[in-house]
Design a protein around this motif. Structure first.
Motif, short mmCIF file in Angstrom:
data_model
loop_
_atom_site.label_atom_id
_atom_site.label_comp_id
_atom_site.label_asym_id
_atom_site.label_seq_id
_atom_site.Cartn_x
_atom_site.Cartn_y
_atom_site.Cartn_z
N SER A 106 0.86 -1.18 0.03
CA SER A 106 0.11 0.10 0.12
C SER A 106 0.86 1.31 -0.08
O SER A 106 0.29 2.43 -0.22
N PHE A 107 2.13 1.18 0.50
CA PHE A 107 2.76 2.33 0.66
C PHE A 107 4.17 2.39 0.00
O PHE A 107 4.84 1.41 -0.07
N ASP A 108 4.55 3.66 -0.21
CA ASP A 108 6.19 3.86 -0.79
C ASP A 108 7.07 4.08 0.39
O ASP A 108 8.37 3.95 0.01
N ALA A 109 6.32 4.31 1.35
CA ALA A 109 7.35 4.64 2.50
C ALA A 109 6.69 4.55 3.83
O ALA A 109 5.54 4.75 4.02
N LEU A 127 5.20 -6.26 14.39
CA LEU A 127 4.90 -5.19 13.57
C LEU A 127 5.92 -4.78 12.54
O LEU A 127 5.42 -4.54 11.28
N LEU A 128 6.93 -4.94 12.49
CA LEU A 128 8.05 -4.81 11.66
C LEU A 128 7.67 -5.76 10.34
O LEU A 128 7.92 -5.31 9.11
N ARG A 129 7.35 -7.00 10.65
CA ARG A 129 7.12 -7.98 9.71
C ARG A 129 5.88 -7.10 8.90
O ARG A 129 5.56 -7.55 7.67
N LYS A 130 4.76 -6.68 9.46
CA LYS A 130 3.37 -6.11 8.88
C LYS A 130 4.02 -4.98 8.01
O LYS A 130 3.59 -4.80 6.99
N VAL A 131 4.87 -3.99 8.58
CA VAL A 131 5.43 -2.92 7.82
C VAL A 131 5.89 -3.59 6.50
O VAL A 131 5.66 -2.77 5.37
N ALA A 132 6.86 -4.47 6.54
CA ALA A 132 7.43 -5.05 5.52
C ALA A 132 6.29 -5.27 4.32
O ALA A 132 6.55 -5.30 3.25
N GLY A 133 5.24 -5.86 4.81
CA GLY A 133 4.12 -6.32 3.82
C GLY A 133 3.38 -5.24 3.16
O GLY A 133 3.04 -5.14 2.05
N TRP A 134 3.47 -4.05 4.11
CA TRP A 134 2.76 -2.89 3.63
C TRP A 134 3.42 -1.95 2.49
O TRP A 134 2.79 -1.30 1.83
N LEU A 135 4.78 -2.46 2.45
CA LEU A 135 5.55 -1.85 1.46
C LEU A 135 5.55 -2.12 0.14
O LEU A 135 5.46 -3.33 -0.23
N ARG A 136 5.47 -1.30 -0.84
CA ARG A 136 5.59 -1.74 -2.33
C ARG A 136 7.14 -1.99 -2.26
O ARG A 136 7.94 -1.87 -1.78
N PRO A 137 7.36 -2.97 -3.37
CA PRO A 137 8.89 -3.53 -3.65
C PRO A 137 9.73 -2.06 -3.94
O PRO A 137 9.25 -1.30 -4.72
N GLY A 138 10.71 -2.05 -3.36
CA GLY A 138 11.79 -0.71 -3.41
C GLY A 138 11.25 0.44 -2.54
O GLY A 138 12.11 1.15 -2.23
N GLY A 139 10.20 0.24 -1.57
CA GLY A 139 9.63 1.15 -0.67
C GLY A 139 10.63 1.07 0.46
O GLY A 139 11.37 0.18 0.73
N TRP A 140 10.70 2.27 1.27
CA TRP A 140 11.59 2.37 2.28
C TRP A 140 10.80 2.50 3.76
O TRP A 140 9.46 3.06 3.75
N PHE A 141 11.35 2.06 4.61
CA PHE A 141 11.12 2.01 6.25
C PHE A 141 12.14 2.90 6.62
O PHE A 141 13.28 2.52 6.60
N LEU A 142 11.66 3.85 7.19
CA LEU A 142 12.45 5.09 7.77
C LEU A 142 12.27 5.02 9.45
O LEU A 142 11.07 5.54 9.61
N GLY A 143 13.01 4.62 10.18
CA GLY A 143 12.48 4.45 11.82
C GLY A 143 13.52 4.55 12.58
O GLY A 143 14.91 4.36 12.49
N THR A 144 13.27 5.04 13.98
CA THR A 144 14.18 4.94 14.95
C THR A 144 13.82 3.97 15.93
O THR A 144 12.65 3.68 16.12
N THR A 145 14.78 3.45 16.49
CA THR A 145 14.71 2.22 17.52
C THR A 145 15.59 2.96 18.75
O THR A 145 16.26 3.64 18.80
N GLY A 146 15.47 1.91 19.78
CA GLY A 146 16.33 1.93 20.91
C GLY A 146 17.93 1.69 20.25
O GLY A 146 18.01 0.97 19.54
N HIS A 147 18.83 2.15 21.07
CA HIS A 147 20.13 1.97 20.89
C HIS A 147 20.96 1.05 21.87
O HIS A 147 21.64 0.18 21.44
N ARG A 148 20.41 1.11 23.21
CA ARG A 148 20.69 0.28 23.83
C ARG A 148 19.61 -0.45 24.81
O ARG A 148 18.48 0.35 24.80
N ALA A 149 19.55 -1.58 25.20
CA ALA A 149 18.58 -2.18 25.75
C ALA A 149 18.13 -1.63 27.05
O ALA A 149 18.91 -1.53 27.86
#
Length: 205
Positions: A106-109, A127-149
């Protein structure tokens, strides 16, 4: 503090401190280099999902102003109400990011800044697996995560008299999860904040 539902703590915190959060983190100017770079990587009329969109400023507003079709999702009713007022040209959905669903490709990013860190660890990879499915081929995920646990609570978040909850994996774990989800990490950088910081990932479908 006994936390039965950490997501409820997050929702209440942002409901209470939506405006204070924007003021504390410079809503008008934050993320601009990231947004500009993303704009250069997606079609002029591309569709973008902003997961954890907050008040819609600056991500949804900047991308919608540039002609992108933006959908924002946030758990906070106050954030969504403000987003609809501030960015009327975008669509906003009040929902738990882990509970929403969209058609495949559904999404380009998909953009998610400082939102995954409020989601229980065991729900982040699904959730990340769902995000990958929502992206079109070549689409981008741009996100921030934790750096330390780290998982914990600030009982007086932003000095506003309300609590906030976070749940971080470390950067290496986040990188592994993004890869396991079906995305290819193209860039990773450390984003300092106070005495610590976060990891920023650019990943492609």
């Amino acid at each position: 503090m006994d936390i039965e539902d950490p997501k409820e703590l997050v929702r209440r915190g942002y409901d209470a401190l939506s405006l204070r959060y924007d003021q504390a983190y410079g809503a008008e100017t934050k993320y601009q280099p990231w947004i500009s770079e993303l704009s250069g990587r997606i079609p002029a009329d591309g569709a973008v999902l902003d997961l954890g969109c907050g008040s819609g400023v600056p991500v949804a507003r900047a991308l919608a102003t540039a002609g992108r079709r933006v959908t924002g999702v946030d758990i906070s009713e106050v954030q969504i109400r403000r987003a609809r007022e501030l960015v009327p040209q975008a669509e906003f959905i009040r929902a738990d990011a882990t509970a929403v669903d969209f058609a495949p490709a559904s999404f380009d990013a998909v953009v998610s800044f400082y939102a995954l860190i409020h989601i229980p660890l065991e729900e982040q990879l699904p959730l990340l697996r769902k995000v990958a499915g929502w992206l079109r081929p070549g689409g981008w995920f741009l996100g921030t995560t934790g750096h330390r646990a780290w998982t914990g609570v600030d009982e007086d978040w932003l000095g506003g008299g309300t609590a906030m909850w976070w749940s971080h994996a470390d950067a290496a774990t986040n990188r592994a999860w993004i890869t396991q989800a079906g995305l290819t990490v193209q860039q990773e950088e450390f984003v300092p904040e106070g005495e610590g910081g976060h990891a920023l990932f650019w990943a492609q479908r």
